[in-house]
Scaffold this motif. Structure first.
Motif, mmCIF file in Angstrom:
data_model
loop_
_atom_site.group_PDB
_atom_site.id
_atom_site.type_symbol
_atom_site.label_atom_id
_atom_site.label_comp_id
_atom_site.label_asym_id
_atom_site.label_seq_id
_atom_site.Cartn_x
_atom_site.Cartn_y
_atom_site.Cartn_z
ATOM 1 N N GLN B 84 0.820 -1.218 0.000
ATOM 2 C CA GLN B 84 0.000 0.000 0.000
ATOM 3 C C GLN B 84 0.848 1.258 0.000
ATOM 4 N N ARG B 87 2.579 1.745 -3.380
ATOM 5 C CA ARG B 87 1.686 2.212 -4.462
ATOM 6 C C ARG B 87 1.584 3.732 -4.524
ATOM 7 N N LYS B 88 1.771 4.373 -3.366
ATOM 8 C CA LYS B 88 1.685 5.839 -3.349
ATOM 9 C C LYS B 88 2.771 6.455 -4.224
ATOM 10 N N TYR B 116 -5.545 8.229 -4.371
ATOM 11 C CA TYR B 116 -4.122 8.351 -4.028
ATOM 12 C C TYR B 116 -3.901 9.270 -2.827
#
Lengths: 396, 258
Positions: B84, B87-88, B116
């Motif tokens: 997680q 992914r940012k 996001y």
């Protein structure tokens, strides 16, 4: 994040014509349509039946008092025309060819039997498939029989009251609401459940299989949102769609009685108004919620696994039958919510709603039905989660 | 920066897949122990013939797939342990990905910005900048389903860049696009490089690779065949052009295996 996904999916879903048709248009129109068709058909049937001149074949070898009294039966009991026949064989033939609707055979010794105050054996010939005709002939003969009885009592100087041990009267203690609830109450939950299911179907396929087919899921999964949140956001829309379909169904009922005035019988109208109370609506949603979550929970794993819209539809559509068949249990009078039926999914909600409509709820049974559905809804959510977490299912 | 170390991915096969592949094995190894690094401010080409494992590798980098073995470090974040967070930092653009046809570009970009975790102000600011750059103002409120392929691709670019990622993954981003639309992508890749972002780029078009890339990794049957800078690649070249050299390397590997 769940709400962000939910908002977007709801907007997307409401822009899909097919879903809007299944979720809003059809559920709103179905009840007014069924009711107006039913009302106009039954009204025209009753009108036609009342106006219909029944042709009655009469086999009688003498012009006795029964024959003459038959001719004198008032028109209020229905229009009629008597056609003489010489024998029962030609009478039966005429009924079969529909040139007459019923036949009455009066024996040759009828007049003599009447004089000696003995019963005359009268035979009514009828076609069982021609509904209402036998009843018409019975009504004429019963009318004459009652008149003759009174004549005989007078002739024999008998006080009719003295030979009547009791007069039977019926007093229905059930309210109209209960009557509708128990006898026809199965129809409403059937509609709510059927539309709740259909309302879930297209969004479930579109939001899961559709995303896969259109390759939009890949980009969604690269965002820093946990999969369970994506699942819950999407599932929320599927559940809401099912509830909205049921709500628009309810709106259709309201429109039928308040705006379109389809229901004309004041007793039935008042009973329906009593049924649609705020308490009923709240209770109905409380029962429908876990059921619709359960529906969503069994559709989503299928939609997640399916490779195409067609494949998902071909699996989910037959599932519709599995839901609709138990939902039909409510149509049978006498099937009630008890310790066994409360454990059967779908059946329990149908019967609980039926009891709710009739106002004869037993709270412990409703709690059982609710508990079973909540448990199944949780299992279905867990199953959906497992399937959605599996990368092989989500990415084609 | 992307650091890939001993990365492997195997897929379990169901009965139908076994039938289709004509195998009795229960699983297939799509990526087999690969390692390479992508550096900031450089464009890294990931090449390989169809079925080589490129898309699987890129899907692991973008954290859609979980590796069977190995590690992926993205901007000092372990993408396997904390996908997680990783992914940012990632922007993912693939040529095959679709867009939500019933939304408008404005709605789609705002949606992804929110996913996001970008603030509303930043979304508006970045959106304006990207719309100016890609000339998107005219169709920002039209439904995506009604846009041309080129316009859709611009929307995809905008979606990829809305959170200003430090690592950008391009999986055959120009496949099936006309020259003018493809040029938008090429320009975007150049811009990313100039801004010091880490770019990994997979393509079948050798001209684009030659034009854009600083480093190259060739994979075949899930294994790394070649991994070096483009300069080194050109220096060792035994054939007249890049395409021929790529074919030669893959062919030599096949011969070696035989």
């Amino acid at each position: 994040m769940i709400f962000t996904v939910f908002k977007k999916e709801l907007r997307d879903t409401l822009r899909d014509r097919r879903t809007v048709m299944m979720m809003i248009v059809i559920p709103t129109l179905v009840f007014p349509m069924i009711m107006s068709i039913f009302m106009s058909v039954s009204e025209s049937f009753e009108k036609k039946a009342a106006e219909k001149k029944v042709k009655i074949g009469l086999v009688s070898n003498q012009a006795g008092s029964l024959e003459s009294d038959l001719l004198k039966v008032p028109e209020a009991l229905g229009k009629k025309e008597f056609i003489p026949f010489t024998d029962t064989i030609s009478l039966v033939k005429a009924i079969r060819s529909d040139s007459i609707q019923v036949g009455i055979y009066i024996p040759n010794n009828a007049e003599q039997l009447k004089r000696t105050m003995k019963p005359i054996s009268v035979t009514v010939f009828h076609d069982g498939t021609d509904l209402g005709m036998k009843e018409r002939a019975d009504a004429y003969l019963t009318f004459i029989q009652e008149n003759w009885k009174r004549e005989r009592y007078a002739e024999l100087k008998i006080d009719e009251a003295k030979i009547t041990p009791f007069i039977l009267e019926h007093s229905n203690v059930a309210s109209s609401k209960e009557m509708i609830g128990k006898l026809a109450g199965g129809f409403l939950p059937y509609l709510f459940i059927a539309f709740g299911f259909m309302g879930c179907m297209f969004p479930a396929i579109d939001l899961f299989t559709g995303e896969k087919e259109r390759s939009t899921i890949e980009t969604l999964l690269t965002t820093p949102v946990p999969r369970w949140k994506i699942l819950f956001g999407k599932m929320g829309v599927v559940v809401l769609s099912g509830l909205l379909a049921a709500t628009f169904n309810l709106l259709g009922i309201y429109l039928s009685i308040e705006v379109l005035n389809i229901v004309k019988d004041p007793v039935v109208l008042q009973a329906i108004k009593d049924i649609l109370s705020p308490t009923f609506i709240i209770m109905l949603y409380a029962l429908l919620c876990p059921l619709i979550i359960f529906f969503a929970g069994i559709m989503i794993p299928i939609a997640v696994r399916a490779k195409s819209f067609k494949e998902a539809q071909s699996i989910i559509s037959p599932l519709n039958l599995l839901i609709i068949l138990p939902a039909m249990v409510g149509f049978f009078p006498g099937v009630e919510l008890n310790e066994v039926t409360a454990l059967i999914p779908v059946v329990n909600i149908v019967l609980a709603t039926k009891e709710l409509i009739a106002g004869t709820l037993e709270w412990h049974l409703v709690a059982m039905a609710f508990g079973v559905m909540v448990l199944l809804a949780v299992i279905a959510i867990m199953l959906s989660y497992r399937k959605f977490e599996n990368e092989n299912n989500v990415i084609s | 920066m992307i650091q890939i170390s001993h990365l492997s991915k195997s897929f379990t096969l169901n009965r139908q897949q076994k039938k289709e592949l004509g195998t009795t094995q229960n699983s297939v190894l799509a990526v087999d122990d690969i390692s390479f690094e992508c550096l900031p401010g450089r464009v890294h080409a990931l090449l390989g013939p169809n079925g080589a494992g490129k898309t699987t590798t890129l899907r692991m980098l973008s954290t859609i797939f979980k590796p069977t073995r190995g590690t992926i470090i993205i901007d000092n974040i372990d993408a396997v342990k904390d996908p997680q967070e990783a992914r940012k930092h990632i922007g993912f653009l693939t040529g095959s990905a679709g867009l939500y046809a019933r939304l408008t570009p404005n709605e789609l970009i705002a949606y992804f910005g929110e996913l996001y975790g970008v603030s509303r102000n930043d979304i508006e600011m970045r959106k304006k900048k990207l719309y100016d750059l890609l000339d998107m103002h005219d169709f920002q409120n039209k439904r995506i389903g009604k846009l041309s392929t080129g316009m859709k691709q611009k929307v995809s670019i905008c979606r990829t860049m809305i959170h200003d990622p430090q690592v950008v993954i391009f999986d055959e981003p120009t496949s099936g696009l006309d020259v003018i639309t493809a040029e938008n992508i090429i320009q975007l890749i150049r811009d990313c490089k100039n801004q010091g972002k880490t770019v990994i780029f997979s393509s079948h078009i050798m001209g684009e690779v030659d034009l854009l890339c600083d480093d190259i990794t060739i994979i075949h049957k899930g294994k790394v065949l070649y991994n070096d800078t483009m300069e080194a690649f050109r220096a060792q070249q035994q054939t007249p052009n890049l395409t021929a050299e790529f074919i030669r390397i893959v062919h030599d590997q096949k011969t070696e295996v035989q």
